[in-house]
Design a protein around this motif. Structure first.
Motif, PDB file in Angstrom:
ATOM      1  N   UNK A  48      20.897 -34.858  28.821  1.00  0.00           N
ATOM      2  CA  UNK A  48      22.100 -34.126  28.415  1.00  0.00           C
ATOM      3  C   UNK A  48      22.024 -33.778  26.941  1.00  0.00           C
ATOM      4  N   UNK A  49      22.596 -32.615  26.652  1.00  0.00           N
ATOM      5  CA  UNK A  49      22.628 -32.139  25.281  1.00  0.00           C
ATOM      6  C   UNK A  49      23.846 -32.728  24.578  1.00  0.00           C
ATOM      7  N   UNK A  50      23.609 -33.343  23.429  1.00  0.00           N
ATOM      8  CA  UNK A  50      24.689 -33.841  22.585  1.00  0.00           C
ATOM      9  C   UNK A  50      24.609 -33.065  21.281  1.00  0.00           C
ATOM     10  N   UNK A  51      25.589 -32.221  21.064  1.00  0.00           N
ATOM     11  CA  UNK A  51      25.575 -31.332  19.900  1.00  0.00           C
ATOM     12  C   UNK A  51      25.904 -32.079  18.612  1.00  0.00           C
ATOM     13  N   UNK A  52      25.315 -31.596  17.538  1.00  0.00           N
ATOM     14  CA  UNK A  52      25.639 -32.123  16.207  1.00  0.00           C
ATOM     15  C   UNK A  52      26.869 -31.418  15.620  1.00  0.00           C
ATOM     16  N   UNK A  57      31.438 -27.810  22.748  1.00  0.00           N
ATOM     17  CA  UNK A  57      31.866 -28.475  23.992  1.00  0.00           C
ATOM     18  C   UNK A  57      30.911 -29.612  24.346  1.00  0.00           C
ATOM     19  N   UNK A  58      29.751 -29.664  23.696  1.00  0.00           N
ATOM     20  CA  UNK A  58      28.766 -30.722  23.942  1.00  0.00           C
ATOM     21  C   UNK A  58      28.788 -31.802  22.861  1.00  0.00           C
ATOM     22  N   UNK A  59      29.820 -31.800  22.019  1.00  0.00           N
ATOM     23  CA  UNK A  59      29.945 -32.829  20.980  1.00  0.00           C
ATOM     24  C   UNK A  59      30.313 -34.161  21.626  1.00  0.00           C
ATOM     25  N   UNK A  60      29.875 -35.255  21.025  1.00  0.00           N
ATOM     26  CA  UNK A  60      30.237 -36.572  21.566  1.00  0.00           C
ATOM     27  C   UNK A  60      31.755 -36.691  21.720  1.00  0.00           C
ATOM     28  N   UNK A  82      19.673 -35.516  23.949  1.00  0.00           N
ATOM     29  CA  UNK A  82      18.914 -34.682  23.017  1.00  0.00           C
ATOM     30  C   UNK A  82      19.868 -33.876  22.148  1.00  0.00           C
ATOM     31  N   UNK A  83      19.365 -33.467  20.969  1.00  0.00           N
ATOM     32  CA  UNK A  83      20.166 -32.655  20.056  1.00  0.00           C
ATOM     33  C   UNK A  83      19.586 -31.261  19.878  1.00  0.00           C
ATOM     34  N   UNK A  84      18.428 -31.014  20.465  1.00  0.00           N
ATOM     35  CA  UNK A  84      17.753 -29.719  20.427  1.00  0.00           C
ATOM     36  C   UNK A  84      17.400 -29.364  21.869  1.00  0.00           C
TER      37      UNK A  84
END
Length: 181
Positions: A48-52, A57-60, A82-84
Motif C-alpha cells: 500500500x502507498x502511504x503518502x508523505x 487520501x493516502x496519508x497515514x 511504500x512512499x514512492x
C-alpha cells in the motif's frame, strides 16, 4: 514458491474524483488470484502507498490509505508500505523475498502505468521471474507529454507493452490460474 504481489488496492483508489478508469473486472480477477494463492498457502504480499503529503487520501490515518475490504491482509500475510511508486524502494521487499527463497512474482493491482509498472521493472531488473496479470490491473485516463488525452485503456496497454518481454511476462488471469493450480 511464487509470491502474489497486490499493489495499492486501497480505498482511495475508489474515489469518485479520480479520472475514468479501464478494466472494471480487475478487482474480481485480483480476488480470484488471491483466493487461489490463499488456498494453496502460497506467499501473498499486500502493498500500500502511504503518502508523505498530509493532504493526500493516502496519508497515514486517512481512510483512503486503508486496504479495500476484499484485499485486507490476513495475519500471516506480508504487508509492504511504500512512499514512492516502486514497492522495492526502501521497503525491504527484495530482502523478504530472498530470505524465503522466492524467485518468482506475480504482480497485480493499480495503477498499471505507475506502481505496477515501476515494481515490475525493478523485479525484472533484480532477476525475479516476473508476471504481470493484464486483466488484474487497471489505470486511469491520462494526458500524454504532447498534450493529448489518452484513455485509460490506451495508457494500460502501453504500460503493458513497456513491460512485456523485457521486464516481465504479461499474461491473463485465466492463464496464470491455469498454470499454478
Amino acid at each position: 514458491m511464487i509470491a502474489l504481489l497486490i499493489i495499492d488496492m486501497q480505498k482511495g483508489m475508489q474515489s469518485p474524483t479520480l479520472p475514468p478508469r479501464n478494466n472494471p473486472q480487475a478487482e474480481a480477477n485480483i480476488a480470484r488470484l488471491l483466493a487461489a494463492w490463499r488456498e494453496r498457502e502460497e506467499p501473498v504480499v499486500l502493498v500500500r502507498h502511504i503518502s508523505r503529503s498530509p493532504t493526500s487520501v493516502f496519508a497515514p490515518g486517512q481512510s483512503g490509505a486503508e486496504f479495500q475490504e476484499a484485499f485486507a491482509p490476513l495475519a500471516h500475510e506480508h504487508v509492504v508500505e511504500k512512499n514512492v511508486p516502486d514497492a522495492f524502494v526502501n521497503t525491504g521487499l527484495e530482502r523478504w523475498l530472498h530470505a524465503r527463497g522466492i524467485r518468482d512474482v506475480v504482480i497485480v493491482g493499480v495503477s498499471t502505468n505507475n506502481s505496477v509498472e515501476a515494481t515490475a521493472r525493478t523485479a525484472g531488473n533484480l532477476g525475479f521471474s516476473t508476471v504481470v496479470v493484464a486483466d488484474a490491473c487497471f489505470t486511469f485516463d491520462k494526458t500524454d507529454f504532447g498534450g493529448t488525452l489518452r484513455s485509460a485503456e490506451e495508457v494500460h496497454l502501453m504500460a503493458l507493452a513497456n513491460l512485456h518481454g523485457e521486464y516481465a511476462d504479461v499474461r491473463s488471469t485465466a492463464d496464470v490460474l491455469g498454470s499454478v493450480t
